[in-house]
Structure formats: structure tokens, C-alpha cells
Design an enzyme around this catalytic site. Structure first.
Site, PDB file in Angstrom:
ATOM      1  N   CYS A 276       0.832  -1.211   0.000  1.00 31.93           N
ATOM      2  CA  CYS A 276       0.000   0.000   0.000  1.00 31.93           C
ATOM      3  C   CYS A 276       0.862   1.255   0.000  1.00 31.93           C
ATOM      4  O   CYS A 276       1.289   1.731   1.061  1.00 31.93           O
ATOM      5  CB  CYS A 276      -0.895   0.012   1.231  1.00 31.93           C
ATOM      6  SG  CYS A 276      -1.793  -1.515   1.498  1.00 31.93           S
TER       7      CYS A 276
ATOM      8  N   THR B 251       0.290   3.856  -2.985  1.00 30.72           N
ATOM      9  CA  THR B 251      -0.465   4.893  -3.708  1.00 30.72           C
ATOM     10  C   THR B 251      -1.610   5.456  -2.853  1.00 30.72           C
ATOM     11  O   THR B 251      -2.255   4.721  -2.108  1.00 30.72           O
ATOM     12  CB  THR B 251      -1.048   4.282  -5.001  1.00 30.72           C
ATOM     13  OG1 THR B 251       0.020   3.672  -5.724  1.00 30.72           O
ATOM     14  CG2 THR B 251      -1.709   5.336  -5.864  1.00 30.72           C
TER      15      THR B 251
ATOM     16  N   PHE C 297      -6.223   2.111  -5.028  1.00 28.45           N
ATOM     17  CA  PHE C 297      -5.832   1.101  -6.035  1.00 28.45           C
ATOM     18  C   PHE C 297      -5.076  -0.084  -5.429  1.00 28.45           C
ATOM     19  O   PHE C 297      -4.107  -0.558  -6.030  1.00 28.45           O
ATOM     20  CB  PHE C 297      -4.881   1.699  -7.081  1.00 28.45           C
ATOM     21  CG  PHE C 297      -5.420   2.767  -7.972  1.00 28.45           C
ATOM     22  CD1 PHE C 297      -6.534   2.559  -8.754  1.00 28.45           C
ATOM     23  CD2 PHE C 297      -4.763   3.991  -8.085  1.00 28.45           C
ATOM     24  CE1 PHE C 297      -6.999   3.541  -9.617  1.00 28.45           C
ATOM     25  CE2 PHE C 297      -5.213   4.978  -8.941  1.00 28.45           C
ATOM     26  CZ  PHE C 297      -6.344   4.758  -9.713  1.00 28.45           C
ATOM     27  N   ILE C 298      -5.464  -0.543  -4.248  1.00 26.04           N
ATOM     28  CA  ILE C 298      -4.629  -1.574  -3.620  1.00 26.04           C
ATOM     29  C   ILE C 298      -5.049  -2.981  -4.066  1.00 26.04           C
ATOM     30  O   ILE C 298      -6.169  -3.427  -3.840  1.00 26.04           O
ATOM     31  CB  ILE C 298      -4.651  -1.431  -2.071  1.00 26.04           C
ATOM     32  CG1 ILE C 298      -4.180  -0.024  -1.683  1.00 26.04           C
ATOM     33  CG2 ILE C 298      -3.790  -2.517  -1.429  1.00 26.04           C
ATOM     34  CD1 ILE C 298      -2.853   0.431  -2.273  1.00 26.04           C
TER      35      ILE C 298
ATOM     36  N   GLY D 227       9.927  -5.924  -7.946  1.00 25.58           N
ATOM     37  CA  GLY D 227       8.531  -6.007  -8.376  1.00 25.58           C
ATOM     38  C   GLY D 227       8.402  -5.712  -9.858  1.00 25.58           C
ATOM     39  O   GLY D 227       7.616  -6.347 -10.575  1.00 25.58           O
TER      40      GLY D 227
ATOM     41  N   GLY E  77     -12.121 -11.310 -36.400  1.00 23.86           N
ATOM     42  CA  GLY E  77     -13.254 -11.077 -35.491  1.00 23.86           C
ATOM     43  C   GLY E  77     -13.219 -11.980 -34.278  1.00 23.86           C
ATOM     44  O   GLY E  77     -13.659 -11.588 -33.183  1.00 23.86           O
TER      45      GLY E  77
ATOM     46  N   GLU F 233       3.293  -0.107 -10.538  1.00 24.45           N
ATOM     47  CA  GLU F 233       4.672  -0.290 -10.042  1.00 24.45           C
ATOM     48  C   GLU F 233       5.594   0.749 -10.686  1.00 24.45           C
ATOM     49  O   GLU F 233       6.729   0.471 -11.058  1.00 24.45           O
ATOM     50  CB  GLU F 233       5.142  -1.737 -10.256  1.00 24.45           C
ATOM     51  CG  GLU F 233       4.178  -2.706  -9.574  1.00 24.45           C
ATOM     52  CD  GLU F 233       4.787  -3.934  -8.954  1.00 24.45           C
ATOM     53  OE1 GLU F 233       6.011  -4.121  -9.073  1.00 24.45           O
ATOM     54  OE2 GLU F 233       4.034  -4.690  -8.322  1.00 24.45           O
TER      55      GLU F 233
END
Ligand SMILES: Cc1cc2nc3c(=O)[nH]c(=O)nc-3n(C[C@H](O)[C@H](O)[C@H](O)COP(=O)(O)OP(=O)(O)OC[C@H]3O[C@@H](n4cnc5c(N)ncnc54)[C@H](O)[C@@H]3O)c2cc1C
Length: 387
Positions: free
Chosen positions: A130, A132, A162-163, A247, A346, A369
Site C-alpha cells: 500500500c 499509492t 488502487f490496492i 517487483g 473477429g 509499479e
């Protein structure tokens, strides 16, 4: 197409090959058959994720002393590349869990490690990273979540945005401000899901990565024992950035595996579909497209493996190389997946063929990231010696 196993550029060892084969078998059996359904139903397959722990993939680069697999970063990248051929969204969540396990091992004290490492390695506890916030993403050092000391507790107030995994995971590595403005005032706390004052926002509706939830993590008077501080006060930004170097390798590897899966589907399709009385693969225009896609994937793979090897060797420019790889691999992977979709005409646009999901899943790898603009910033700073 050269599969990673046959890639000679890095003279993969027997151990490396065993790692790839194990992860690929898991992807083929446990992820690929369900990936479309998980995406459609927005299902986070926790039970399947826990099965990866039994194979050592919950803590790939945690040392064997703490029950991890003790893999190199190159081997870890091979794991995520292979796993994400089955489902990039699930593999990418696992890479985040690995990042948290890695940062606890590297920066936590012995008591903290004894408390959390066994459950992290076994994936009895799943974790989230966490950093952001609603008001700060790329400019992470501007974060506002505040932790103040009250006896043996920190009282935390703030919101993380956004976690990945939030609401379904058990342990949150949260970057908080304990001191001055800027990076030096940031610390890292481990917050358990049931600690008082922790709650979650709604599951975000997203373009892709639907097989894992994305939520706000909300802390209101959240009481966290002081003993859950990772490292020292003021070390949080270093911890957060250290986690992100590796990461970025894994998030790139996950993009690459997804693109490889899309490529393989397109190659098979060209060998089966008939138009104008011939198989599509007999048209040179399409052969050349396939060749270009294979060349692009191989270039991305080599850059990724080179960055992972630089990280393993602790080379001074490893951070820049990880950023270079993240920028190049994630953009190449998206481009290859998009071109694979086009080759199916398609049918590429239909869910059942599996490629449109890969295109949707891979898009976010250019954003999180560290966005690819931030990757360019890291590279430019290293080249020019500027801040
Ligand atoms: C599905 C998903 C999962 C995520 N999971 C996590 C997670 O688990 N944990 C976590 O902490 N975060 C997570 N994130 C957040 C992600 O890391 C951020 O979205 C990302 O860092 C960008 O921050 P931002 O969205 O605030 O964009 P901003 O930082 O506001 O950037 C907006 C745009 O401006 C550009 N930009 C910004 N500054 C500059 C500059 N100086 N020069 C040039 N361009 C610039 C950016 O590249 C971007 O294009 C996730 C995001 C998504 C979408």
C-alpha cells in the site's frame, strides 16, 4: 518461437529449467482452464493461490532460512513468466505477495519475521502493498497517510488507493508518514486486516485484472502495535522503492508470459484457419507479422533476463536496468498481444478465444509499479546524473 527453456542467452541451468517447468505445469493445469471464468465472474482464486505456496511460489526469493525458495531474481522472473501464460492477473497478484514477503524478510526485525514469515510463506496470510494514495501516485513521497505514536501503538489515519488484493488479503504493508514532509518522513507498518480502524472501499470496476480485487484501504484511528514497524522510522520510502525494483521485474515477466500465450494462440490459429483457399500461415504478410512478434518477444525476454541478472549481481545500475526492462517489456508485451488479437480477425475480439482478456490484462502493466513515464525518468536520471 524460442520458449524460455531454449533461450541460450543466459545459459539457463538445470535448476532454472526445473523452475520453469514446475510453474508452467501449474499454469497449464490450475490457471489457464479457469482464467476466462475468473475474469468474467471477477473471482479472486485464493484457494488456487494458496496451492502455489506448496510449490514454493509464495516466497520465491525469501531465503530458505525463513522457509522461502531462495530463488534468484532471474529464476523468480522465470516463474512469473511461466505462471502468467495461464493468467497474468493471478500471477501478478502473486508477484505482489512475493514483494511484501521479501520486504519483511529484508527489513523486518527477528520478532516481526517470526510473527509473520511462516504465514506469509505458506500463504495462510495473503498480503497487499500500500503506497499509492488518492492524491499521490507517481509522486509517492508526497503521501499524506499519517501515523502518530500513542504509547505502544501508532494511530494511523489516511486512505490508500488502487490496492491490489485489498479486502481479501490479510496483511497490509502500508507506507505512512511518521515525520517530516518528503521521503525521509515515511515509515512502513504492517497492518492486519482485523486491526481496529481498518476498512475497505468498493471493488473497483476495471478494464482488466478482474481475477483480483482492487480497493481503497481506509485507516481511521487505526491502532497498530509499534512492534509492527518494518525497519526503522523514516526508512519506509527506501523499503517501498527497494521492493519495487524486483517487483518491476516480476510485473514485466507477467506481461511477457501473457504476451507469449497470446502469440501461441495466434500461431495455432494461423495454422488452422483457411482463407482464399489457403491456410493463413501460408500468406507471407502474416508470416512476417508472426516473425516480428517473435523477434519483439525475444528482445523483451533478453532485456528482462539481463536486468534480473544485474539485480542478482547487485550491479550499481540495477535499478536503471529494472526500469529499462519494465518500460520495454510491458509495452512490447501489450503490442504483441494486440497484434495477436488482430491475427484472429473477429474471433480475436470474442471472449472465448482468450486473447482480448490478455490485451485487457496487460494494459495496466504500463501503469503500475511506477508508470512507464516514471521508468523513463529513472533511466534519464541515471544517464544524466540529475535528480
Ligand atoms: C489495477 C491497479 C492496481 C494497482 N495496485 C497497486 C497496489 O497494489 N499498491 C499500490 O500502492 N498502488 C497500486 N496501483 C497504483 C499505481 O501504482 C498508480 O496508479 C501509478 O503509480 C500511477 O499513479 P497515479 O494513478 O496517481 O497517476 P499520476 O501519478 O497522477 O500520473 C498521471 C499521468 O502523469 C504521468 N506523470 C506523472 N508525473 C510525471 C512526471 N514527473 N513526468 C512525466 N509524466 C508524469 C504518469 O506517468 C501518468 O501518465 C495500482 C493501479 C492499478 C490501476
Amino acid at each position: 518461437m524460442l520458449a524460455p527453456v531454449e533461450n541460450r542467452a543466459f545459459a539457463l541451468s538445470d535448476d532454472d529449467r526445473a523452475v520453469i517447468e514446475m510453474a508452467r505445469a501449474f499454469a497449464d493445469e490450475k490457471l489457464a482452464p479457469h482464467a476466462l471464468e475468473w475474469d468474467e465472474k471477477k473471482h479472486f482464486p485464493i484457494d488456487v493461490l494458496r496451492e502455489t505456496a506448496a510449490l514454493g511460489m509464495g516466497a520465491c526469493y525469501v531465503s530458505e532460512d525463513w522457509g522461502g525458495s531462495g530463488l534468484t531474481r532471474l529464476q523468480t522472473a522465470l516463474v512469473f513468466e511461466a505462471l502468467s501464460t495461464g493468467c497474468p492477473a493471478v500471477a501478478s497478484y502473486l508477484s505482489i505477495h512475493n514483494m511484501v514477503a521479501g520486504l519483511i524478510e529484508r527489513f523486518g526485525d527477528e520478532t516481526l519475521k517470526a510473527k509473520y514469515m511462516p504465514a506469509m510463506v505458506s500463504m495462510e496470510m495473503l498480503s497487499s502493498y500500500c503506497l499509492t494514495e488518492p492524491g499521490s501516485g507517481s509522486d509517492a513521497a508526497a503521501l499524506k497517510t499519517r501515523a502518530r505514536r500513542e504509547g505502544d501503538f501508532y494511530i494511523v489515519d489516511g486512505v490508500k488507493q488502487f490496492i491490489s488484493g485489498a479486502g481479501s488479503t490479510d496483511l497490509y504493508a502500508v507506507m505512512v508518514r511518521t515525520g517530516e514532509e518528503g521521503p525521509k518522513g515515511i515509515s512502513c507498518l504492517l497492518i492486519e486486516k482485523d486491526m481496529p480502524g481498518l476498512s475497505f472501499g468498493a471493488n473497483e470496476k476495471k478494464m482488466g485484472w478482474n481475477a483480483q480485487p482492487t480497493r481503497q484501504v481506509i485507516m481511521e484511528n487505526c491502532r497498530v502495535p509499534v512492534s509492527n514497524l518494518v525497519g526503522k522510522e523514516g526508512q519506509g520510502f527506501t523499503i517501498a522503492m527497494n521492493g519495487l525494483d524486483g517487483g518491476r521485474l516480476n510485473i514485466s515477466a507477467s506481461a511477457l508470459g501473457g504476451a507469449q500465450a497470446a502469440f501461441d494462440k495466434a500461431k495455432t490459429y494461423l495454422s488452422e484457419r483457411v482463407a482464399f483457399g489457403r491456410k493463413l500461415q501460408e500468406f507471407q504478410a502474416l508470416q512476417f507479422r508472426l516473425a516480428d512478434m517473435a523477434i519483439d518477444l525475444e528482445a523483451a525476454r533478453i532485456l528482462l533476463y539481463a536486468a534480473a541478472s544485474a539485480y542478482d549481481r547487485k550491479e550499481p545500475d540495477a535499478t536503471m536496468r529494472c526500469a529499462m526492462a519494465k518500460r520495454f517489456v510491458t509495452e512490447t508485451a501489450s503490442s504483441v498481444a494486440d497484434r495477436a488479437l488482430q491475427l484472429l480477425g473477429g474471433y480475436g475480439y470474442l471472449q472465448d478465444y482468450g486473447i482480448e482478456k490478455i490485451v485487457r490484462d496487460l494494459r495496466v502493466h504500463q501503469i503500475l509499479e511506477g508508470t512507464n513515464e516514471i521508468m523513463r525518468m529513472i533511466v534519464a536520471r541515471n544517464l544524466l546524473g540529475t535528480r
